[in-house]
Design a protein around this motif. Sequence first.
Motif, mmCIF file in Angstrom:
data_model
loop_
_atom_site.group_PDB
_atom_site.id
_atom_site.type_symbol
_atom_site.label_atom_id
_atom_site.label_comp_id
_atom_site.label_asym_id
_atom_site.label_seq_id
_atom_site.Cartn_x
_atom_site.Cartn_y
_atom_site.Cartn_z
ATOM 1 N N HIS A 110 0.865 -1.191 0.000
ATOM 2 C CA HIS A 110 0.000 0.000 0.000
ATOM 3 C C HIS A 110 0.901 1.240 0.000
ATOM 4 O O HIS A 110 1.145 1.862 1.021
ATOM 5 C CB HIS A 110 -0.911 -0.006 1.228
ATOM 6 C CG HIS A 110 -2.017 0.984 1.136
ATOM 7 N ND1 HIS A 110 -3.055 1.035 2.045
ATOM 8 C CD2 HIS A 110 -2.283 1.971 0.234
ATOM 9 C CE1 HIS A 110 -3.892 2.002 1.723
ATOM 10 N NE2 HIS A 110 -3.438 2.590 0.627
ATOM 11 N N LYS A 111 1.355 1.574 -1.187
ATOM 12 C CA LYS A 111 2.338 2.647 -1.351
ATOM 13 C C LYS A 111 1.678 3.992 -1.646
ATOM 14 O O LYS A 111 2.224 5.046 -1.331
ATOM 15 C CB LYS A 111 3.290 2.257 -2.484
ATOM 16 C CG LYS A 111 4.617 2.967 -2.514
ATOM 17 C CD LYS A 111 5.527 2.333 -3.556
ATOM 18 C CE LYS A 111 6.858 3.049 -3.629
ATOM 19 N NZ LYS A 111 7.748 2.460 -4.654
ATOM 20 N N TYR A 112 0.530 3.960 -2.288
ATOM 21 C CA TYR A 112 -0.186 5.176 -2.663
ATOM 22 C C TYR A 112 -1.552 5.176 -1.975
ATOM 23 O O TYR A 112 -2.150 4.106 -1.789
ATOM 24 C CB TYR A 112 -0.342 5.253 -4.182
ATOM 25 C CG TYR A 112 0.973 5.133 -4.903
ATOM 26 C CD1 TYR A 112 1.871 6.198 -4.954
ATOM 27 C CD2 TYR A 112 1.350 3.921 -5.498
ATOM 28 C CE1 TYR A 112 3.085 6.073 -5.600
ATOM 29 C CE2 TYR A 112 2.577 3.798 -6.139
ATOM 30 C CZ TYR A 112 3.436 4.873 -6.192
ATOM 31 O OH TYR A 112 4.648 4.743 -6.820
ATOM 32 N N PRO A 113 -2.076 6.344 -1.606
ATOM 33 C CA PRO A 113 -3.270 6.395 -0.752
ATOM 34 C C PRO A 113 -4.469 5.604 -1.263
ATOM 35 O O PRO A 113 -5.105 4.873 -0.495
ATOM 36 C CB PRO A 113 -3.586 7.894 -0.681
ATOM 37 C CG PRO A 113 -2.266 8.573 -0.913
ATOM 38 C CD PRO A 113 -1.537 7.696 -1.880
ATOM 39 N N ASP A 114 -4.797 5.727 -2.561
ATOM 40 C CA ASP A 114 -6.051 5.151 -3.047
ATOM 41 C C ASP A 114 -5.872 3.864 -3.845
ATOM 42 O O ASP A 114 -6.818 3.379 -4.457
ATOM 43 C CB ASP A 114 -6.807 6.171 -3.895
ATOM 44 C CG ASP A 114 -6.082 6.505 -5.196
ATOM 45 O OD1 ASP A 114 -4.852 6.261 -5.270
ATOM 46 O OD2 ASP A 114 -6.734 7.005 -6.130
ATOM 47 N N ARG A 115 -4.667 3.291 -3.864
ATOM 48 C CA ARG A 115 -4.454 2.070 -4.652
ATOM 49 C C ARG A 115 -3.468 1.141 -3.940
ATOM 50 O O ARG A 115 -2.597 1.600 -3.197
ATOM 51 C CB ARG A 115 -3.953 2.405 -6.049
ATOM 52 C CG ARG A 115 -2.584 3.011 -6.122
ATOM 53 C CD ARG A 115 -2.386 3.770 -7.416
ATOM 54 N NE ARG A 115 -3.298 4.895 -7.489
ATOM 55 C CZ ARG A 115 -3.416 5.697 -8.536
ATOM 56 N NH1 ARG A 115 -2.699 5.467 -9.611
ATOM 57 N NH2 ARG A 115 -4.261 6.703 -8.526
ATOM 58 N N VAL A 116 -3.638 -0.145 -4.194
ATOM 59 C CA VAL A 116 -2.749 -1.128 -3.588
ATOM 60 C C VAL A 116 -2.310 -2.147 -4.628
ATOM 61 O O VAL A 116 -2.971 -2.351 -5.659
ATOM 62 C CB VAL A 116 -3.404 -1.879 -2.403
ATOM 63 C CG1 VAL A 116 -3.859 -0.923 -1.311
ATOM 64 C CG2 VAL A 116 -4.544 -2.763 -2.876
ATOM 65 N N LEU A 117 -1.202 -2.783 -4.342
ATOM 66 C CA LEU A 117 -0.718 -3.930 -5.098
ATOM 67 C C LEU A 117 -1.062 -5.171 -4.287
ATOM 68 O O LEU A 117 -0.725 -5.258 -3.102
ATOM 69 C CB LEU A 117 0.795 -3.817 -5.292
ATOM 70 C CG LEU A 117 1.531 -5.025 -5.858
ATOM 71 C CD1 LEU A 117 1.143 -5.263 -7.305
ATOM 72 C CD2 LEU A 117 3.047 -4.822 -5.732
ATOM 73 N N LEU A 118 -1.752 -6.124 -4.916
ATOM 74 C CA LEU A 118 -2.082 -7.381 -4.267
ATOM 75 C C LEU A 118 -1.214 -8.474 -4.876
ATOM 76 O O LEU A 118 -1.310 -8.748 -6.071
ATOM 77 C CB LEU A 118 -3.570 -7.700 -4.437
ATOM 78 C CG LEU A 118 -4.157 -8.792 -3.539
ATOM 79 C CD1 LEU A 118 -5.695 -8.675 -3.493
ATOM 80 C CD2 LEU A 118 -3.807 -10.199 -4.015
ATOM 81 N N LEU A 119 -0.370 -9.085 -4.060
ATOM 82 C CA LEU A 119 0.555 -10.116 -4.532
ATOM 83 C C LEU A 119 -0.157 -11.465 -4.488
ATOM 84 O O LEU A 119 -0.380 -12.021 -3.416
ATOM 85 C CB LEU A 119 1.804 -10.133 -3.654
ATOM 86 C CG LEU A 119 2.587 -8.811 -3.603
ATOM 87 C CD1 LEU A 119 3.672 -8.868 -2.537
ATOM 88 C CD2 LEU A 119 3.182 -8.484 -4.956
#
Length: 246
Positions: A110-119
């Motif tokens: 969760h690097k950016y407020p409104d978006r995430v990377l799901l591994l």
Amino acid sequence: MSHRKILFPDTTDVQWNDWRWQSRNSVRSLGDLEKFVDLTDDERRGCQETKEIFRLGISPYYLSLIDPQHPFCPVRMQSIPVRAEAEKSLGELRDPLGEDKHRPVRAIVHKYPDRVLLLALDHCSVYCRHCTRRRITSGDEGGISREDLAEAIAYLRAHPEVRDVLVSGGDPFLLSTQRLEELLEQVRGVPHVEIIRIGTRIPVCLPMRVDDELAIMLRKFAPLFVVTHFNHEKKSRPRRGRHASG
């Protein structure tokens, strides 16, 4: 042009177009690679000296795009290690994108407020030598479990500011169609998630995986964005049919 007929002369079209056959027959060792490619000393030492650092894996399809005699073939340079890869440079980072400090749970960045990377998983059809997430795709961290993914979904539900989810890894298209569908259903079930993207190189490295079953399943989650990239224009002749790919 593809070297399939030279490298895999006894392989039927049914086998070749079966992505599971491709996965089972991926080249994963120096010994196997030497059967198909006239390796340079630099490549041979690269395979030997990086085997404890990063996985080697090349699907038969992608291997067929490699020029077996030309060491500067662009597909070859993406797929086969050289000795320099084993040397650690000053300032080289294990996590070059600075993701780990933004991993509140194992399968979320969760690097950016409104978006995430799901591994979604930790492995790929081809291990690109320029991988920036090799601390994960090397297998050193261990696989991503169903429990890890359940924890990731719980995190999404608890963070209403998240509207955009990029499913990546590893390569999500290596999941079975059923397992990928289960994951996408869970992500789509989070009320505040508006955008779902899938990061994959499968259309590049294993295009036979993009079959009718997968396409029909993905269509259920429209709008859905599939993000891929080709590193070079070199490609084989397209396969016939609706899923022709370079």
